[in-house]
Design a protein around this motif. Structure first.
Motif, PDB file in Angstrom:
ATOM      1  N   ARG A 153       0.856  -1.187   0.000  1.00 12.36           N
ATOM      2  CA  ARG A 153       0.000   0.000   0.000  1.00 12.36           C
ATOM      3  C   ARG A 153       0.894   1.239   0.000  1.00 12.36           C
ATOM      4  O   ARG A 153       1.853   1.333   0.774  1.00 12.36           O
ATOM      5  CB  ARG A 153      -0.837   0.039   1.268  1.00 12.36           C
ATOM      6  N   ILE A 179      -3.466   4.380  -1.809  1.00  8.62           N
ATOM      7  CA  ILE A 179      -4.359   4.796  -0.716  1.00  8.62           C
ATOM      8  C   ILE A 179      -4.373   6.316  -0.745  1.00  8.62           C
ATOM      9  O   ILE A 179      -3.298   6.940  -0.805  1.00  8.62           O
ATOM     10  CB  ILE A 179      -3.828   4.296   0.650  1.00  8.62           C
ATOM     11  N   THR A 184      -2.246  14.564   6.718  1.00  8.83           N
ATOM     12  CA  THR A 184      -1.318  14.105   7.751  1.00  8.83           C
ATOM     13  C   THR A 184      -0.561  12.871   7.270  1.00  8.83           C
ATOM     14  O   THR A 184      -0.866  12.312   6.215  1.00  8.83           O
ATOM     15  CB  THR A 184      -2.066  13.737   9.058  1.00  8.83           C
ATOM     16  N   ASN A 186      -0.260  10.371   9.495  1.00  2.67           N
ATOM     17  CA  ASN A 186      -0.550   9.461  10.600  1.00  2.67           C
ATOM     18  C   ASN A 186      -0.815   8.031  10.138  1.00  2.67           C
ATOM     19  O   ASN A 186      -0.479   7.076  10.848  1.00  2.67           O
ATOM     20  CB  ASN A 186      -1.729   9.982  11.416  1.00  2.67           C
ATOM     21  N   LEU A 187      -1.403   7.892   8.959  1.00  7.05           N
ATOM     22  CA  LEU A 187      -1.636   6.534   8.457  1.00  7.05           C
ATOM     23  C   LEU A 187      -0.295   5.826   8.247  1.00  7.05           C
ATOM     24  O   LEU A 187      -0.145   4.647   8.584  1.00  7.05           O
ATOM     25  CB  LEU A 187      -2.424   6.593   7.144  1.00  7.05           C
ATOM     26  N   LEU A 189       2.484   6.632   9.831  1.00 11.67           N
ATOM     27  CA  LEU A 189       3.082   6.426  11.161  1.00 11.67           C
ATOM     28  C   LEU A 189       2.442   5.242  11.886  1.00 11.67           C
ATOM     29  O   LEU A 189       3.090   4.565  12.675  1.00 11.67           O
ATOM     30  CB  LEU A 189       2.952   7.696  12.018  1.00 11.67           C
ATOM     31  N   HIS A 190       1.162   4.989  11.609  1.00 10.60           N
ATOM     32  CA  HIS A 190       0.486   3.825  12.195  1.00 10.60           C
ATOM     33  C   HIS A 190       0.870   2.537  11.475  1.00 10.60           C
ATOM     34  O   HIS A 190       0.433   1.463  11.880  1.00 10.60           O
ATOM     35  CB  HIS A 190      -1.037   4.011  12.117  1.00 10.60           C
ATOM     36  N   GLY A 191       1.637   2.664  10.431  1.00  9.24           N
ATOM     37  CA  GLY A 191       2.015   1.475   9.677  1.00  9.24           C
ATOM     38  C   GLY A 191       0.917   1.000   8.752  1.00  9.24           C
ATOM     39  O   GLY A 191       0.952  -0.147   8.275  1.00  9.24           O
ATOM     40  N   GLY A 192      -0.068   1.873   8.489  1.00  7.32           N
ATOM     41  CA  GLY A 192      -1.183   1.480   7.624  1.00  7.32           C
ATOM     42  C   GLY A 192      -0.794   1.388   6.163  1.00  7.32           C
ATOM     43  O   GLY A 192      -1.485   0.752   5.373  1.00  7.32           O
ATOM     44  N   ALA A 210       8.263  12.991  14.668  1.00  7.11           N
ATOM     45  CA  ALA A 210       7.442  12.039  15.437  1.00  7.11           C
ATOM     46  C   ALA A 210       8.348  10.968  16.039  1.00  7.11           C
ATOM     47  O   ALA A 210       7.873   9.949  16.541  1.00  7.11           O
ATOM     48  CB  ALA A 210       6.386  11.415  14.545  1.00  7.11           C
ATOM     49  N   GLY A 211       9.655  11.207  15.978  1.00  6.90           N
ATOM     50  CA  GLY A 211      10.596  10.303  16.636  1.00  6.90           C
ATOM     51  C   GLY A 211      11.106   9.186  15.750  1.00  6.90           C
ATOM     52  O   GLY A 211      11.769   8.263  16.230  1.00  6.90           O
ATOM     53  N   VAL A 212      10.793   9.256  14.462  1.00  4.79           N
ATOM     54  CA  VAL A 212      11.244   8.188  13.563  1.00  4.79           C
ATOM     55  C   VAL A 212      12.615   8.582  13.005  1.00  4.79           C
ATOM     56  O   VAL A 212      12.738   9.597  12.308  1.00  4.79           O
ATOM     57  CB  VAL A 212      10.236   7.985  12.407  1.00  4.79           C
TER      58      VAL A 212
END
Lengths: 355, 657
Positions: A153, A179, A184, A186-187, A189-192, A210-212
């Motif tokens: 994805r 996708i 953002t 965030n998807l 960052l959530h690993g989506g 975000a600390g990555v």
């Protein structure tokens, strides 16, 4: 890291204005003249692509430092958002000028291809000379090379914004599940998603903030992969431009001067951006805006540009390459000729094919 | 002792006691010094153990509060989470078989039940929306005290791009969004749960049910944590963004990582990564605002995946400990001053009599026995010592008084003895030449009395025109008894010489008379002789006396050592033989006592008979007086500075033609 001596601000400004006049004078056939102080300033709305951020630092400074006023205009800014783009503002007459991503503007302008009198966005000056677009992928999802993206994805902005990525992936024959990407990361960052589209000056740093760490990511910079398309430019609607060509040029010069000022005074520029963001209730922070400004300045004033007259201009070759990518990705069938898309770009270089 | 004989105490080497040597000062310094050292040790120990204890406690407290904060936030959020989960389950279980109105009723009910809920929506995936629904995303929310309604899709399908829809849609699970600032200006978070519909191809996403929750209560909850003066609490999102932070400009704008970047602090970035790792933790910390040493502890919220953290100031604790220690030190110092005063008072009461004693004692040592001594007080050792001093002083006074009396008595006796000596000297004839009208003899005698009255005497007298009586004696002992015994012996001898001219019988009678009533067993050695001047015959007898010397004109000197008897006086009935010699014209006799030949020099060496003879040999051409003077001078030269213990008595007789 960009360094500048603020003490040179005045001279930088003066030189830029002079250089800009030297570059554009042959194209325009008319010169920037100081305004008649008796004449009321023109009311000009400039639509900016997104919420307040360093991407527009030069515009804020041009206004703050009085460059627009000196150009004979009273400028107000209209910030676009997810619901309404700057291009829409321009097209709907809610703004006289707008910053627009080249691909977006080209897709919008392509519609006028067959209608010579149709209003379309016209490029006044090209700000961002190089591509900041990139794909960011998780190493822990096994992405080390572009080909590894197959079957994964990938979140991409909808519309022409991600055209270069789509073209790249299509060229490399990478099958993936697209996708839609929102404002953002965030998807991601959530690993989506295994990968997401990112601007080097924005999302990439957001993810880092975000600390990555970098070592967890694989980054693909489009400009390193043969898709170094210019990005932000200043546009006007063709019908408005017919009557305000000189004003548009003066505002463009003032905008460039604003960016020069930002180059000379980066911290002042960041301060101003943060103040604008605060006023608009945009949540951001200084390191991020500083990062963005540094990358924008490097894109607006590429190191190779130095004394080159290409600063502020759209290269016809880049226009052609971008058009090919848009056609390849199916977003347009044919690009508007550069002479219509950016009449001033061709005034000087007759030999260039697109002109 | 008279005052003139008293000494200055300084002359005795007794100076005033130096301040540092004073008993009171030593007692003070040692007691208060040791107490001070103990106090300092106690304070230090107290400080260190307190600090260690409080540091441990601070860590435990930090951990406890971080976990506690997470639990309390979870407790609130989990209720709302359960509500939305329940709604999603119900919708799914009923295959979303309900009307829009029923959905709105459900939403209103949820808002009534949950005061913490700001709004709730159910947003359809557009292609799943039943045709009879008039809204894609019905949203019920609070507007002040009333409930309001809005279709989020009223202006288009932009909601599909919102995290609250996109995340559960593409993640396929419930999601807590990143906190955001609502257009009302409030911080909010949305919990979104996907709702599935069963289909032959498996579950299909129908839409998303959400709850919007205001977060301003978090600040109050965190602010109420007992974190001490410099302590603070914070809450960070999954992305590291500060949801709650004591500094307003940080909350919702900065993340741990943006601050790390701004400060160029890679360590802080690592801390942020640890805090987002999901595991609770703790580490030493330097407070950003205060620069104080602190403890940072964090725990993870089980609902949202956020991290609650607390910072407890170690420096503040240290300050409190230091303040506590200061108070203890002040109290201890006050105690020390009281101890100082108390010990000073006690030491003073103990040492005052000693001091008084030591101040009075030099006067006594210097002879001022009338110097006042402190009166003994109580029954302690000092009182005993004072009493002893009193007794000693009194005894000393008594002794000195006795001594003065004794000395006076002895002076008196000595005076009397001097008179006795004078009388004694008066008894012996001292006018020489003794018989100036006679030219047939030369006679001279010398008596050099010792310091103490002795018992020597000599005597001579003309018995008739032709006979002269010579005697020399030495009474045993010294002093008045000897003088008296001498006087008696001399008187008796004179009387006997006039009665019978035989020297042997003279001595026998004298002995018998002396022996009577002689309980003291005194005795006298005596040599006596009668010289016939016309023919030079000498008769003599000797009662234990030194043998006289016969100085012949030929130059020889002979000892007249026989006959001889024992000293007269101790017992009656003794016999004394009479000896005879014949003096030629010019021959002489030297009679002497043991004070002559036993005269001692400072080295206790006797003058001796040898030296006596030598002197006499050298003096043969001299007259009797000259000979005796020379002899005496020689004896005195011999004795030098040595004390003369015995009378030196000599008598010399020479028969002239």
């Amino acid at each position: 890291m960009f360094h500048a001596n603020p003490a040179h601000g005045f001279w930088v400004r003066a030189l830029v204005l002079l250089a800009g006049m030297a570059v554009f004078q042959p194209c325009l056939g008319e010169t920037l003249q100081p305004q008649d102080h008796a004449a009321p300033p023109a009311q000009v709305r400039i639509a900016l692509q997104w919420i307040p951020q360093s991407q527009f630092a030069g515009f804020y400074l041009a206004q703050q430092q009085g460059f627009y006023a000196a150009a004979g205009a009273e400028v107000t800014f209209v910030h676009a958002n997810a619901r309404r783009s700057s291009l829409e503002h321009l097209q709907d007459g809610e703004a006289e000028l707008a910053t627009v991503f080249l691909t977006d503007a080209m897709v919008a302008a392509a519609g006028a291809h067959d209608s010579p009198n149709a209003a379309h966005p016209v490029l006044i000056g090209q700000l961002v000379q190089r591509s900041n677009l990139m794909l960011l992928a998780w190493k822990d999802q096994g992405i080390e090379h572009l080909q590894d993206l197959s079957g994964h994805r990938i979140s991409l902005w909808t519309g022409p914004f991600s055209a270069a990525i789509r073209t790249l992936l299509a060229e490399r024959q990478i099958e993936y599940e697209p996708i839609p990407q929102n404002a953002t990361v965030n998807l991601f960052l959530h690993g989506g998603v295994a990968a997401c589209a990112a601007m080097e000056y924005n999302e990439y740093h957001r993810i880092w903030q975000a600390g990555v760490d970098e070592d967890r990511l694989t980054g693909f910079l489009l400009r390193d992969l043969g898709f170094d398309f210019p990005e932000d430019g200043l546009y006007a609607r063709s019908d408005w431009l017919q009557h305000n060509h000189a004003l548009a040029q003066r505002l463009w010069q003032a905008t460039l001067a604003g960016w020069e000022y930002a180059r000379a005074h980066p911290e002042q520029a960041v301060d101003l951006v943060l103040a604008e963001a605060e006023r608009a209730r945009v949540l951001t922070n200084r390191p991020h805006e500083r990062w963005m400004l540094e990358h924008l300045l490097a894109s607006i004033f590429p190191e190779t540009a130095g004394e080159s007259p290409t600063a502020g201009r759209l290269s016809p070759a880049a226009y052609t390459a971008t058009a090919q990518a848009l056609i390849a990705s199916g977003l347009i069938s044919e690009a508007l000729p550069l002479t219509r898309f950016c009449p001033d770009c061709c005034a000087e270089d007759g030999p260039d094919e697109p002109c | 002792m008279n005052p003139a004989e008293r000494m200055n105490p300084a002359d005795l080497g007794i100076g005033p006691v130096p301040a540092k040597a004073r008993l009171r000062n030593r007692l003070l310094v040692s007691t208060v010094g040791i107490a001070g050292l103990i106090l300092c040790g106690l304070l230090l120990w107290n400080y260190l153990s307190f600090r260690e204890h409080l540091t441990e406690e601070a860590q435990v407290r930090a951990r406890f509060l971080a976990d506690g904060a997470a639990d309390r936030i979870d407790a609130t959020l989990s209720g709302l989470q359960s509500l939305v989960d329940g709604m999603a389950l119900s919708l799914s279980a009923t295959s979303l078989d309900l009307t829009l109105e029923q959905m709105r009723t459900l939403q209103r009910e949820a808002l009534h039940q949950q005061p913490g809920l700001y709004g709730t929506t159910f947003a359809w995936l557009p292609e799943r929306k039943p045709p009879d629904w008039g809204a894609l995303a019905p949203f019920s929310y609070r507007d002040g005290d009333r409930l309001a309604y809005h279709d989020l899709a009223h202006d288009g399908l932009d909601y599909l791009d919102e995290d609250w829809f996109a995340l559960p849609r593409f993640l396929g699970r419930a999601v807590w969004t990143e906190p955001y600032i609502h257009y009302t200006g409030k911080r909010m978070v949305t919990y979104s749960v996907p709702v599935w519909l069963a289909s032959p191809d498996g579950p299909l996403l129908a839409g998303v049910v959400t709850s919007d929750i205001e977060l301003d209560w978090l600040d109050r909850l965190l602010a109420d944590l007992p974190l001490g003066e410099q302590g603070y609490a914070l809450l960070i999102s999954r992305n590291g963004v500060y949801i709650s932070h004591p500094t307003d400009t940080i909350a919702m704008r900065e993340s741990v990582f943006s601050l790390a970047e701004a400060r160029g602090d890679p360590g802080l970035r690592q801390v942020g990564q640890s805090m987002l790792s999901g595991d609770p933790g703790m580490r030493p910390w330097i407070g950003w605002a205060t620069g104080e040493k602190s403890w940072l502890a964090w725990g993870r919220l089980s609902t949202t995946g956020w991290t609650s953290a607390v910072v407890i100031s170690q420096t503040q604790l240290d300050r409190e400990i230091a303040r506590l220690t200061q108070l203890q030190a002040l109290a201890g110092g006050g105690g020390l001053i009281l101890l100082f005063l108390a010990v000073g008072w006690i030491a003073r009461s103990i040492t005052r009599p000693i001091t008084a004693l030591s101040e009075a004692a030099p006067g006594i040592a210097a002879g001022n026995l009338d110097a006042p001594l402190p009166a003994p007080k109580g029954q302690d050792e000092i009182a005993r010592l004072t009493t002893i001093f009193h007794a000693m002083r009194d005894r000393l006074k008594q002794y000195i008084a006795d001594l003065e009396e004794t000395t006076a008595a002895r002076e008196r006796i000595n005076g009397e003895l001097r008179i006795a000596s004078d009388i004694q000297m008066d008894l012996v004839p001292k006018t020489f030449p003794a018989f100036p009208e006679r030219n047939d003899m030369d006679l001279c005698a010398i008596i050099q009395p010792a310091r103490e009255v002795g018992g020597d005497f000599y005597d001579f007298m003309l018995l008739d025109e032709e006979h002269v009586f010579l005697a020399i004696a030495d009474v045993s002992g010294k002093g008045v008894p000897a003088a008296l015994f001498m006087a008696v012996a001399r008187s008796l001898l004179r009387a006997e010489a006039k009665i019978d001219r035989n020297p042997g019988r003279m001595l026998e009678r004298l002995n018998d008379t002396l022996a009577e009533h002689n309980d003291a067993c005194m005795f006298v050695t005596l040599f006596c002789a009668v010289v016939c001047l016309s023919d030079g015959t000498v008769t003599y007898a000797n009662a234990g006396h030194n043998p006289p010397l016969w100085l012949r004109t030929t130059g020889s000197i002979e000892w007249i050592d026989s006959p001889t008897g024992i000293a007269a006086g101790p017992m009656a009935g003794l016999q004394y033989d009479t000896g005879h010699i014949q003096l030629a014209a010019g021959d002489g006799l030297l009679l002497y006592t043991d004070g002559v030949n036993e005269a001692t020099d400072p080295d206790n060496q006797l003058f001796g008979n040898e030296r006596l003879l030598e002197r006499l040999h050298a003096s043969q051409s001299l007259s009797c007086r000259e000979t005796l003077d020379a002899l005496l001078a020689d004896i005195l030269a011999h004795t030098g500075e040595a004390e003369q213990f015995d009378d030196i008595t000599m008598m010399m007789f020479r028969r002239l033609s």
